[in-house]
Write a protein that holds these residues in place. Structure first.
Motif, short mmCIF file in Angstrom:
data_model
loop_
_atom_site.label_atom_id
_atom_site.label_comp_id
_atom_site.label_asym_id
_atom_site.label_seq_id
_atom_site.Cartn_x
_atom_site.Cartn_y
_atom_site.Cartn_z
N ALA A 1 0.89 -1.24 0.19
CA ALA A 1 0.05 0.28 -0.02
C ALA A 1 0.91 1.09 -0.04
O ALA A 1 0.53 2.11 -0.63
N MET A 2 2.04 1.10 0.62
CA MET A 2 3.06 2.57 0.94
C MET A 2 3.39 2.79 -0.79
O MET A 2 3.58 4.05 -0.96
N ARG A 3 3.45 1.95 -1.78
CA ARG A 3 3.74 2.08 -2.90
C ARG A 3 2.94 2.61 -4.04
O ARG A 3 2.73 2.80 -5.02
N LEU B 1 10.24 5.42 0.98
CA LEU B 1 9.55 4.46 0.81
C LEU B 1 8.77 4.44 -0.29
O LEU B 1 8.20 3.24 -0.88
N VAL B 2 8.31 5.56 -0.92
CA VAL B 2 7.34 5.83 -2.17
C VAL B 2 8.23 5.28 -3.36
O VAL B 2 9.55 5.77 -3.48
N ASP C 1 1.69 0.20 -8.95
CA ASP C 1 0.94 -1.17 -8.97
C ASP C 1 1.47 -1.93 -7.80
O ASP C 1 0.67 -2.83 -7.50
N GLY C 2 2.55 -1.52 -6.88
CA GLY C 2 2.75 -2.38 -5.80
C GLY C 2 2.94 -3.73 -6.18
O GLY C 2 3.30 -4.52 -5.03
N ILE C 3 3.28 -4.38 -7.34
CA ILE C 3 3.34 -5.65 -7.74
C ILE C 3 4.83 -5.79 -8.36
O ILE C 3 4.97 -4.79 -9.20
#
Length: 177
Positions: free
Chosen positions: A76-78, A104-105, A112-114
């Motif tokens: 979620a942080m991304r 952290l970003v 997409d965080g993936i």
């Protein structure tokens, strides 16, 4: 791809509306958006889902502080929407620590965080690292009949549908999908 919706409890049951969060920059703004959708200060759930990666819930009850649950804080942080939910208070760090947030970003423009985990990247280390896995108030729906253990076991792909089904408003949520 994101899906966001507001579920507002009314005297007649739950009402759902899809909502855009592009102009929301903080948890306080998100809580105000939720409060505006329920003129009678009833319970409002803000549901956020990033396909296959994570889901988040924000519960607003009248003027009470919002309660937050995120299924995977690191993913979620991304995400731009995840950043709204992951406040310093929730992460247990000092509000002035903006350098950690910037580190952290994901700076490559993808949200997409993936993929980062799959590429063998190490988790951020140190006291300000965002944990992988659930973070927040897992009891967020306990008084509505969904225990913390159930919330913690929900898979990101179908969490919101399962929650809506348990609340008796699956048809309402699906209508705004």
């Amino acid at each position: 791809m994101y899906f966001t919706a507001l579920l507002a409890r009314t005297d007649d049951g739950w009402e759902a509306s899809d909502t855009e969060l592009d102009d929301v920059e903080s948890l306080d703004e998100l809580a105000e958006l939720a409060r505006a959708s329920s003129p009678d200060d009833e319970t409002v759930l803000v549901c956020i889902e990033q396909e296959g990666a994570w889901f988040g819930l924000v519960r607003v009850d009248g003027e009470d502080d919002p309660r937050v649950f995120v299924s995977d804080a690191a993913r979620a942080m991304r995400s731009a929407y995840g950043e709204i939910l992951l406040t310093d208070e929730l992460l247990g760090r000092e509000p002035d620590d903006q350098d950690v947030l910037d580190q952290l970003v994901d700076l490559d423009g993808t949200e997409d965080g993936i993929g980062d985990e799959d590429e063998g990247d190490d988790e951020p280390a140190g006291p300000d690292a965002v944990p992988r896995g659930p973070l927040g108030d897992a009891d967020i729906l306990a008084d509505l009949g969904i225990e913390a253990g159930t919330v913690l076991k929900l898979a990101p792909d179908d969490a919101l549908s399962e929650i809506a089904d348990a609340l008796g408003c699956a048809d309402v949520l699906e209508a705004v999908r």
